[in-house]
Design an enzyme around this catalytic site. Structure first.
Site, PDB file in Angstrom:
ATOM      1  N   LYS A 169       6.675   0.163  -5.208  1.00  0.00           N
ATOM      2  CA  LYS A 169       5.273  -0.330  -5.424  1.00  0.00           C
ATOM      3  C   LYS A 169       4.440   0.246  -4.433  1.00  0.00           C
ATOM      4  CE  LYS A 169       2.541  -3.145  -3.730  1.00  0.00           C
ATOM      5  NZ  LYS A 169       1.271  -2.520  -3.898  1.00  0.00           N
ATOM      6  N   GLU A 244       9.049  -1.793   8.399  1.00  0.00           N
ATOM      7  CA  GLU A 244       8.346  -0.846   9.572  1.00  0.00           C
ATOM      8  C   GLU A 244       7.071  -1.507   9.327  1.00  0.00           C
ATOM      9  OE1 GLU A 244       9.896   1.316  11.059  1.00  0.00           O
ATOM     10  OE2 GLU A 244      11.694   1.543  10.023  1.00  0.00           O
ATOM     11  N   CYS A 278       0.564   3.729  12.397  1.00  0.00           N
ATOM     12  CA  CYS A 278       1.221   2.728  13.236  1.00  0.00           C
ATOM     13  C   CYS A 278       1.623   3.160  14.550  1.00  0.00           C
ATOM     14  CB  CYS A 278       2.398   2.323  12.271  1.00  0.00           C
ATOM     15  SG  CYS A 278       3.381   3.673  11.678  1.00  0.00           S
ATOM     16  N   GLU A 378      -3.912  -4.528  16.671  1.00  0.00           N
ATOM     17  CA  GLU A 378      -3.775  -2.904  15.997  1.00  0.00           C
ATOM     18  C   GLU A 378      -5.181  -2.786  15.437  1.00  0.00           C
ATOM     19  OE1 GLU A 378      -1.111  -2.293  12.681  1.00  0.00           O
ATOM     20  OE2 GLU A 378      -0.435  -0.736  13.705  1.00  0.00           O
TER      21      GLU A 378
HETATM   22  P1  NAD Z   1      -0.609  -3.927   4.079  1.00  0.00           P
HETATM   23  O1  NAD Z   1       0.552  -4.810   4.686  1.00  0.00           O
HETATM   24  O2  NAD Z   1      -1.782  -4.671   3.706  1.00  0.00           O
HETATM   25  O3  NAD Z   1       0.007  -3.538   2.957  1.00  0.00           O
HETATM   26  C1  NAD Z   1       1.252  -2.891   2.730  1.00  0.00           C
HETATM   27  C2  NAD Z   1       1.833  -2.947   1.273  1.00  0.00           C
HETATM   28  O4  NAD Z   1       2.342  -4.416   1.087  1.00  0.00           O
HETATM   29  C3  NAD Z   1       0.863  -2.544   0.071  1.00  0.00           C
HETATM   30  O5  NAD Z   1       1.524  -2.005  -0.832  1.00  0.00           O
HETATM   31  C4  NAD Z   1       0.534  -4.079  -0.120  1.00  0.00           C
HETATM   32  O6  NAD Z   1      -0.079  -3.961  -1.469  1.00  0.00           O
HETATM   33  C5  NAD Z   1       1.784  -4.820  -0.105  1.00  0.00           C
HETATM   34  N1  NAD Z   1       1.332  -6.273   0.007  1.00  0.00           N
HETATM   35  C6  NAD Z   1       0.564  -6.850   0.347  1.00  0.00           C
HETATM   36  N2  NAD Z   1       0.793  -8.305   0.478  1.00  0.00           N
HETATM   37  C7  NAD Z   1       2.170  -8.398  -0.138  1.00  0.00           C
HETATM   38  C8  NAD Z   1       2.746  -9.370  -0.358  1.00  0.00           C
HETATM   39  N3  NAD Z   1       2.361 -10.809  -0.007  1.00  0.00           N
HETATM   40  N4  NAD Z   1       4.024  -9.181  -0.948  1.00  0.00           N
HETATM   41  C9  NAD Z   1       4.455  -7.950  -1.154  1.00  0.00           C
HETATM   42  N5  NAD Z   1       3.885  -6.978  -0.798  1.00  0.00           N
HETATM   43  C10 NAD Z   1       2.625  -7.107  -0.352  1.00  0.00           C
HETATM   44  O7  NAD Z   1      -0.701  -2.881   5.049  1.00  0.00           O
HETATM   45  P2  NAD Z   1      -1.564  -1.722   4.727  1.00  0.00           P
HETATM   46  O8  NAD Z   1      -3.044  -2.055   5.107  1.00  0.00           O
HETATM   47  O9  NAD Z   1      -1.497  -1.015   3.348  1.00  0.00           O
HETATM   48  O10 NAD Z   1      -1.349  -0.546   5.871  1.00  0.00           O
HETATM   49  C11 NAD Z   1      -1.650  -0.624   7.272  1.00  0.00           C
HETATM   50  C12 NAD Z   1      -0.561  -1.200   8.057  1.00  0.00           C
HETATM   51  O11 NAD Z   1       0.730  -0.754   7.773  1.00  0.00           O
HETATM   52  C13 NAD Z   1      -0.750  -1.321   9.539  1.00  0.00           C
HETATM   53  O12 NAD Z   1      -0.572  -2.565  10.115  1.00  0.00           O
HETATM   54  C14 NAD Z   1       0.378  -0.320   9.947  1.00  0.00           C
HETATM   55  O13 NAD Z   1       0.708  -0.464  11.257  1.00  0.00           O
HETATM   56  C15 NAD Z   1       1.356  -0.329   9.160  1.00  0.00           C
HETATM   57  N6  NAD Z   1       2.327   0.737   9.073  1.00  0.00           N
HETATM   58  C16 NAD Z   1       3.317   0.698   9.627  1.00  0.00           C
HETATM   59  C17 NAD Z   1       4.002   1.970   9.689  1.00  0.00           C
HETATM   60  C18 NAD Z   1       5.528   1.854  10.233  1.00  0.00           C
HETATM   61  O14 NAD Z   1       6.361   2.688   9.771  1.00  0.00           O
HETATM   62  N7  NAD Z   1       5.590   1.180  11.269  1.00  0.00           N
HETATM   63  C19 NAD Z   1       3.711   3.056   9.184  1.00  0.00           C
HETATM   64  C20 NAD Z   1       2.327   2.894   8.615  1.00  0.00           C
HETATM   65  C21 NAD Z   1       1.658   1.956   8.576  1.00  0.00           C
END
Ligand code: NAD
Length: 476
Positions: A169, A244, A278, A378
């Site tokens: 997803k 992650e 991130c 962040e």
């Molecule tokens: P997000 O957490 O809002 O969404 C990530 C994914 O999770 C999306 O596909 C979203 O649709 C899904 N999601 C949202 N709510 C959910 C739920 N209740 N159950 C299951 N899935 C759900 O993050 P984002 O805004 O897409 O990305 C930015 C964030 O990602 C930042 O906080 C960043 O630090 C983090 N990030 C971490 C890494 C790493 O490797 N540590 C890498 C890139 C981004």
């Protein structure tokens, strides 16, 4: 305008049953770019059922079969590198210099997994037992918008290497990149159901993956808040999770560091992927007695950043992904000012000459107290907080005074000392005197930056579980 309304299950493209329509907006022009019909829970359940059936069929796949699948995936993704790069630039606004390596890394992750499968001891003798490292079952892969291909391919490569099938997803905000990547992956001609791709919202499709008893593991990259919700949800069915999550990574300039050589790295670490990374080094820790020198150098770096059209290969900082993200970053810039940090450069609003698009001004705050919001939360934009320290102890304490622990950067002339300091920083990865690339070294976070590791053998081992057979050589 393009309409995307399919999902990929059982090796075919099918129209989703979900009804909700999301309009994606070009982050440079602010014009509507595409419409996505989002999959719903029912679509997710269909994909899970297909992946579960495929797992029963494919669970006994041999090392040679998995290597062949990974090789084919590598080839098709590598061949598509230019179109993948263009689509990432267009949909997401990632500058070419970030988008192109992301597409290349996506392809490389399959080659790397293939090498691992070739060498990994899936079966070994331990303490008189025969131990087999077995696949977990169907893996649910949930990814964010900021480097979509890299996350999807990296996780899928490991799932296949381990012998699993997958339901992916991707972020709903990466729907165009996902549609293209799906067409590219389909060209590999892999067994139907081995991987399935369903674009929908997190609260619907994502939550269904987390809840469903036929999903054995969730591999998630995204925000810490959603990561916590997934960890809680996964407990009901005792799913394995790899999370992650976010970061607030320190860049520590030791007092013997060559600031002229270090500062370009410090700036690059802070604004990588337009700050939407991130692993961005968003807290710059500087010895107090060299603060003025650091100020002149970091401001010069930020003032000279090329901000603008991500298609231009010289661009270093592109737009934020959405209006919401733009406003979030603006909110943090205002918070920095309100909380009493000194604005050294940048500030609220758009950069000069960019009246349109979700562009923000690369911003440096000085005199930042590590308790301020801009030092703790962040931001996910090109905003750097400079924090002064008194001595090495203080520097290490500040570096570790965070809820996160994903990455850190240390610069210093005395390499032994730099290594000593690196050893004291609580982070999954520490870079010394540069930004290094080690795609098979473990990647992941301590504390609220996540759980588990990705990449290389540590990554593969998150997708397998040992089964010990005792008495395997005993005759009655
Ligand atoms: P997000 O957490 O809002 O969404 C990530 C994914 O999770 C999306 O596909 C979203 O649709 C899904 N999601 C949202 N709510 C959910 C739920 N209740 N159950 C299951 N899935 C759900 O993050 P984002 O805004 O897409 O990305 C930015 C964030 O990602 C930042 O906080 C960043 O630090 C983090 N990030 C971490 C890494 C790493 O490797 N540590 C890498 C890139 C981004």
């Amino acid at each position: 305008m393009e309409t995307l309304d399919t999902m990929y299950i059982d090796g075919r493209f099918e129209t989703v049953r979900g009804r909700e329509i999301l309009t994606l907006v070009d982050p440079v022009t602010e014009q509507d770019a595409a419409q996505v019909v989002l999959a719903d829970e029912e679509d997710a359940r269909r994909a899970i059922a297909v992946a579960a059936r495929a797992y029963r069929r494919l669970a006994g796949s041999t090392r040679a079969e998995r290597m062949d699948w990974l090789e084919r995936l590598h080839r098709v993704v590598a061949e598509a590198e230019p179109e993948l790069t263009d689509c990432m630039i267009e949909e997401y606004g990632g500058p070419w210099r970030f988008s192109n390596p992301t597409a290349r890394r996506a392809a490389a992750s399959f080659a790397s997994a293939r090498r691992l499968v070739a060498d990994y001891p899936f079966e070994r003798e331990v303490g008189g037992a025969r131990v087999r490292m077995e696949a977990l079952g169907v893996v649910g892969i949930i990814t964010p918008w900021n480097a979509s291909y890299g996350f999807v391919c990296g996780k899928l490569a490991m799932a296949i290497a381990a012998g699993s099938t997958a339901v992916i997803k991707p972020s709903e905000l990466s729907a165009r990149q996902s549609a293209l990547l799906t067409r590219v992956l389909d060209r590999a001609g892999l067994p139907p159901g081995l991987f399935n791709i369903v674009t929908g919202r997190g609260e619907t499709v994502g939550a269904e993956l987390v809840r469903h008893p036929d999903i054995a593991k969730i591999s998630f990259t995204g925000s810490t808040a959603v990561g916590k919700a997934i960890a809680r949800g996964a407990a009901d069915t005792m799913k394995r999770v790899t999370l992650e999550l976010g970061g607030k990574s320190p860049t520590l300039l030791l007092d013997d560091a060559d600031f002229i050589r270090a500062m370009p790295f410090a700036a690059a670490a802070a604004v990588m992927n337009s700050g939407q990374a991130c692993v961005a080094g968003t807290r710059l820790l500087v010895p107090r007695r060299r603060l003025e020198e650091a100020r002149a150098l970091i401001v010069a770096q930020f003032d000279s950043l090329a901000v603008g059209d991500p298609r231009d290969r010289a661009t270093q900082v592109g737009p934020m992904v959405t209006r919401k993200q733009y406003e979030r970053v603006q909110g943090y810039i205002r918070a920095g000012i309100e909380d009493g940090a000194q604005l050294w450069c940048g500030g609220p609003g758009r950069p000069d000459g960019l009246a349109r698009g979700w562009f923000v001004r690369p911003t440096v705050f000085g005199e930042v107290d590590n308790r301020m919001r801009i030092a703790r939360e962040e931001i996910f934009g090109p905003v750097l907080s400079v924090i002064a320290y008194d001595d090495e102890e203080h520097a290490v304490a500040l570096a570790n005074d965070t809820d996160y622990g994903l990455q850190a950067y240390v610069f210093g002339a005395d390499l032994e000392r730099a290594n000593r300091v690196a050893a004291r920083i609580v982070a999954g990865r520490v870079h010394i005197n540069g930004l290094h690339d080690a795609p098979e070294a473990p990647f992941g976070g301590f504390r609220q930056s996540g759980m588990g590791r990705e990449f290389g053998v540590f990554g593969l081992e998150q997708y397998v579980e040992p089964k010990a057979v005792l008495g395997h050589d005993t005759r009655l």
